[in-house]
Design a protein around this motif. Structure first.
Motif, PDB file in Angstrom:
ATOM      1  N   LEU A 198     -57.887  18.395 -91.384  1.00  0.00           N
ATOM      2  CA  LEU A 198     -57.289  17.504 -90.401  1.00  0.00           C
ATOM      3  C   LEU A 198     -55.801  17.758 -90.215  1.00  0.00           C
ATOM      4  N   ALA A 199     -55.157  18.292 -91.231  1.00  0.00           N
ATOM      5  CA  ALA A 199     -53.714  18.537 -91.139  1.00  0.00           C
ATOM      6  C   ALA A 199     -53.383  19.576 -90.082  1.00  0.00           C
ATOM      7  N   ASP A 200     -54.337  20.447 -89.776  1.00  0.00           N
ATOM      8  CA  ASP A 200     -54.091  21.526 -88.809  1.00  0.00           C
ATOM      9  C   ASP A 200     -54.691  21.239 -87.435  1.00  0.00           C
ATOM     10  N   ILE A 201     -55.270  20.059 -87.262  1.00  0.00           N
ATOM     11  CA  ILE A 201     -55.918  19.728 -85.992  1.00  0.00           C
ATOM     12  C   ILE A 201     -54.980  18.877 -85.147  1.00  0.00           C
ATOM     13  N   PRO A 202     -54.623  19.335 -83.945  1.00  0.00           N
ATOM     14  CA  PRO A 202     -53.727  18.536 -83.102  1.00  0.00           C
ATOM     15  C   PRO A 202     -54.449  17.327 -82.536  1.00  0.00           C
ATOM     16  N   ALA A 203     -53.711  16.275 -82.274  1.00  0.00           N
ATOM     17  CA  ALA A 203     -54.293  15.109 -81.610  1.00  0.00           C
ATOM     18  C   ALA A 203     -54.425  15.396 -80.129  1.00  0.00           C
ATOM     19  N   TYR A 204     -55.490  14.904 -79.526  1.00  0.00           N
ATOM     20  CA  TYR A 204     -55.680  15.087 -78.086  1.00  0.00           C
ATOM     21  C   TYR A 204     -54.617  14.298 -77.332  1.00  0.00           C
ATOM     22  N   GLN A 205     -53.998  14.931 -76.347  1.00  0.00           N
ATOM     23  CA  GLN A 205     -52.948  14.284 -75.571  1.00  0.00           C
ATOM     24  C   GLN A 205     -53.494  13.937 -74.193  1.00  0.00           C
ATOM     25  N   ALA A 206     -53.693  12.659 -73.936  1.00  0.00           N
ATOM     26  CA  ALA A 206     -54.183  12.235 -72.625  1.00  0.00           C
ATOM     27  C   ALA A 206     -53.053  12.267 -71.611  1.00  0.00           C
ATOM     28  N   GLY A 207     -53.418  12.426 -70.338  1.00  0.00           N
ATOM     29  CA  GLY A 207     -52.423  12.373 -69.280  1.00  0.00           C
ATOM     30  C   GLY A 207     -51.751  11.011 -69.247  1.00  0.00           C
ATOM     31  N   LYS A 208     -50.443  11.005 -69.059  1.00  0.00           N
ATOM     32  CA  LYS A 208     -49.699   9.748 -69.067  1.00  0.00           C
ATOM     33  C   LYS A 208     -49.835   9.027 -67.738  1.00  0.00           C
ATOM     34  N   PRO A 209     -49.812   7.692 -67.771  1.00  0.00           N
ATOM     35  CA  PRO A 209     -49.849   6.936 -66.520  1.00  0.00           C
ATOM     36  C   PRO A 209     -48.544   7.095 -65.762  1.00  0.00           C
ATOM     37  N   PRO A 210     -48.574   6.842 -64.451  1.00  0.00           N
ATOM     38  CA  PRO A 210     -47.357   7.026 -63.657  1.00  0.00           C
ATOM     39  C   PRO A 210     -46.322   5.950 -63.930  1.00  0.00           C
ATOM     40  N   THR A 211     -45.072   6.356 -63.938  1.00  0.00           N
ATOM     41  CA  THR A 211     -43.956   5.420 -64.091  1.00  0.00           C
ATOM     42  C   THR A 211     -42.806   5.911 -63.232  1.00  0.00           C
ATOM     43  N   GLY A 212     -41.844   5.070 -63.004  1.00  0.00           N
ATOM     44  CA  GLY A 212     -40.628   5.487 -62.324  1.00  0.00           C
ATOM     45  C   GLY A 212     -40.825   5.639 -60.834  1.00  0.00           C
ATOM     46  N   GLY A 213     -39.838   6.187 -60.170  1.00  0.00           N
ATOM     47  CA  GLY A 213     -39.878   6.325 -58.736  1.00  0.00           C
ATOM     48  C   GLY A 213     -39.503   5.025 -58.051  1.00  0.00           C
ATOM     49  N   ARG A 214     -39.125   5.127 -56.793  1.00  0.00           N
ATOM     50  CA  ARG A 214     -38.692   3.938 -56.062  1.00  0.00           C
ATOM     51  C   ARG A 214     -39.837   3.238 -55.352  1.00  0.00           C
ATOM     52  N   GLY A 215     -40.931   3.928 -55.126  1.00  0.00           N
ATOM     53  CA  GLY A 215     -42.075   3.347 -54.426  1.00  0.00           C
ATOM     54  C   GLY A 215     -43.310   3.383 -55.301  1.00  0.00           C
ATOM     55  N   PRO A 216     -44.498   3.481 -54.693  1.00  0.00           N
ATOM     56  CA  PRO A 216     -45.737   3.568 -55.468  1.00  0.00           C
ATOM     57  C   PRO A 216     -45.727   4.788 -56.389  1.00  0.00           C
ATOM     58  N   LEU A 251     -51.204  12.001 -61.522  1.00  0.00           N
ATOM     59  CA  LEU A 251     -51.747  13.327 -61.256  1.00  0.00           C
ATOM     60  C   LEU A 251     -51.827  14.126 -62.552  1.00  0.00           C
ATOM     61  N   SER A 252     -52.146  13.445 -63.626  1.00  0.00           N
ATOM     62  CA  SER A 252     -52.082  14.064 -64.950  1.00  0.00           C
ATOM     63  C   SER A 252     -53.413  14.155 -65.673  1.00  0.00           C
ATOM     64  N   SER A 253     -54.494  13.617 -65.104  1.00  0.00           N
ATOM     65  CA  SER A 253     -55.755  13.560 -65.854  1.00  0.00           C
ATOM     66  C   SER A 253     -56.952  14.115 -65.102  1.00  0.00           C
ATOM     67  N   ASN A 254     -56.732  14.815 -63.982  1.00  0.00           N
ATOM     68  CA  ASN A 254     -57.829  15.403 -63.199  1.00  0.00           C
ATOM     69  C   ASN A 254     -58.890  14.381 -62.814  1.00  0.00           C
ATOM     70  N   GLU A 255     -58.435  13.184 -62.488  1.00  0.00           N
ATOM     71  CA  GLU A 255     -59.363  12.140 -62.073  1.00  0.00           C
ATOM     72  C   GLU A 255     -59.695  12.269 -60.588  1.00  0.00           C
ATOM     73  N   ASN A 256     -60.876  11.809 -60.213  1.00  0.00           N
ATOM     74  CA  ASN A 256     -61.274  11.748 -58.811  1.00  0.00           C
ATOM     75  C   ASN A 256     -60.529  10.587 -58.158  1.00  0.00           C
ATOM     76  N   PRO A 257     -59.758  10.810 -57.097  1.00  0.00           N
ATOM     77  CA  PRO A 257     -58.987   9.719 -56.505  1.00  0.00           C
ATOM     78  C   PRO A 257     -59.818   8.752 -55.670  1.00  0.00           C
ATOM     79  N   PHE A 258     -61.080   9.108 -55.378  1.00  0.00           N
ATOM     80  CA  PHE A 258     -61.928   8.235 -54.568  1.00  0.00           C
ATOM     81  C   PHE A 258     -62.680   7.243 -55.450  1.00  0.00           C
ATOM     82  N   PRO A 259     -62.824   6.003 -55.033  1.00  0.00           N
ATOM     83  CA  PRO A 259     -63.658   5.051 -55.786  1.00  0.00           C
ATOM     84  C   PRO A 259     -65.132   5.427 -55.647  1.00  0.00           C
ATOM     85  N   PRO A 260     -65.967   5.007 -56.587  1.00  0.00           N
ATOM     86  CA  PRO A 260     -67.392   5.335 -56.507  1.00  0.00           C
ATOM     87  C   PRO A 260     -68.039   4.683 -55.286  1.00  0.00           C
TER      88      PRO A 260
END
Length: 358
Positions: free
Chosen positions: A10-28, A32-41
């Motif tokens: 376990l000492a040599d196994i890296p932890a999985y790094q998930a894409g971070k949620p969006p922050t910052g910016g002046r608007g919405p 774009l960090s997790s290869n998610e489908n942007p359309f709802p089901p």
């Protein structure tokens, strides 16, 4: 006082790094960090999942029998060739547990899917990483040369996450012919539906004719069910049985099974969404090339910027403009294809970056 000791591996196994949620910016802000489908089901999928909630006091069907029957009919395989898990990555873990032990080796391209070294390390096997070429493609001759008596599994990711290119049919068939039949070839096709490269392989065509090929697919990307965690493998019956034996009991929820089954009934609508994403990917790729970027062929729902040591700084600049992207330290940045406005924000970051460094 002594403390519990975990496995040394376990000492040599890296932890999985998930894409971070969006922050910052002046608007919405856009993720774009997790290869998610942007359309709802589709609503039919949502309704099926909602109905399944009425029976969550009961365990799910451990054999995933109804979904397997539908997949078998759709894919033209026998139900005993199928195994399911909590996403294709879970099935990868199960496959490696079934095939590998201490001292074994697993060969794969690098950089490729971040979970590969974690999944290999947990079995006690050793990762053998073969660098992708300058175009972000698998170097299959070098991977074949890395196979030896200790090799139990070779992982082939097509399209390759995070660099983007798809493996071509002719090169894969040559590769398979050069690898001993005792070695399991796991072809990870999590992004298969997004491919428009006419030379790309459809691994199912190969799996039907080979005793050592396993194909991994998922409902997370094209089918938009990332939050429900369900994927499947197509494999020769002995390998599929081994994968099922290593599965967590009742690991695929009844809600996920119901939603996936409904999604198969909505494929026409879902594949229109996939084509919209692929069209937007082509627009983004063309825009980046017009700006002056040299990027690999993009065949998934993402693009790759080979930024090397500047990956982290670029990701920070993107956050400041309202989009989160996925940096891979020392290699580059993967950017998922999202809503058109989100993609435009990213393109603005990319353009300003080149102007600053030129």
């Amino acid at each position: 006082m002594t403390s519990p000791r975990l496995r040394a591996a376990l000492a040599d196994i890296p932890a999985y790094q998930a894409g971070k949620p969006p922050t910052g910016g002046r608007g919405p802000a856009y993720k774009l960090s997790s290869n998610e489908n942007p359309f709802p089901p589709p609503q039919a999928v949502v309704a099926a999942a909602h109905d399944a909630l009425n029976s969550v006091n009961r365990y799910p069907d451990m054999g995933v029998s109804e979904l397997h029957a539908a997949l078998a009919n759709r894919l033209g395989v026998a139900p005993e060739c199928l195994a399911s898990g909590a996403g294709s990555v879970a099935i990868l873990y199960q496959l490696l547990q079934a095939a590998c032990a201490e001292g074994d080796e697993v060969v794969y391209a690098w950089r490729s899917f971040e979970a590969y070294p974690i999944a290999v390390g947990l079995t006690g096997a050793r990762s053998v990483r073969v660098p992708v070429d300058d175009d972000g493609r698998h170097n299959l001759p070098a991977m074949a040369a890395a196979v030896n008596e200790a090799t139990k599994v070779v992982l082939v990711c097509t399209p390759n996450n995070p660099t983007g290119p798809a493996v071509h049919r002719a090169e894969l068939l040559t590769f398979l012919d050069s690898v001993p039949g005792s070695v399991v070839i796991a072809i990870d096709e999590a992004y298969h539906e997004f491919i428009d490269d006419p030379d790309a392989i459809d691994a199912l065509d190969v799996a039907r004719k080979r005793d050592n090929v396993v194909v991994l697919r998922t409902f997370s990307k094209a089918y938009g069910l990332a939050g429900l965690r369900i994927g499947y493998a197509v494999a020769p019956p002995p390998l599929a049985e081994g994968v099922r034996k290593c599965a967590l009991p009742f690991g695929v929820s009844s809600v996920a099974q119901a939603a996936a089954l409904a999604a198969l009934g909505c494929e026409e609508e879902l594949m229109k969404q996939v084509e919209s994403i692929a069209t937007e990917r082509r627009r983004v790729q063309t825009a980046l090339q017009s700006q002056g970027w040299r990027i690999p062929d993009a065949q998934g729902n993402f693009v790759w910027l080979p930024l090397g040591e500047a990956a982290g700084a670029f990701a920070e600049a993107a956050v400041g403009s309202g989009v989160s992207v996925r940096p891979f330290a020392g290699d580059g940045v993967r950017v998922s294809i999202g809503e058109a406005h989100a993609n435009d924000l990213f393109l603005g970051v990319a353009d300003r970056w080149l102007q600053q460094v030129s």
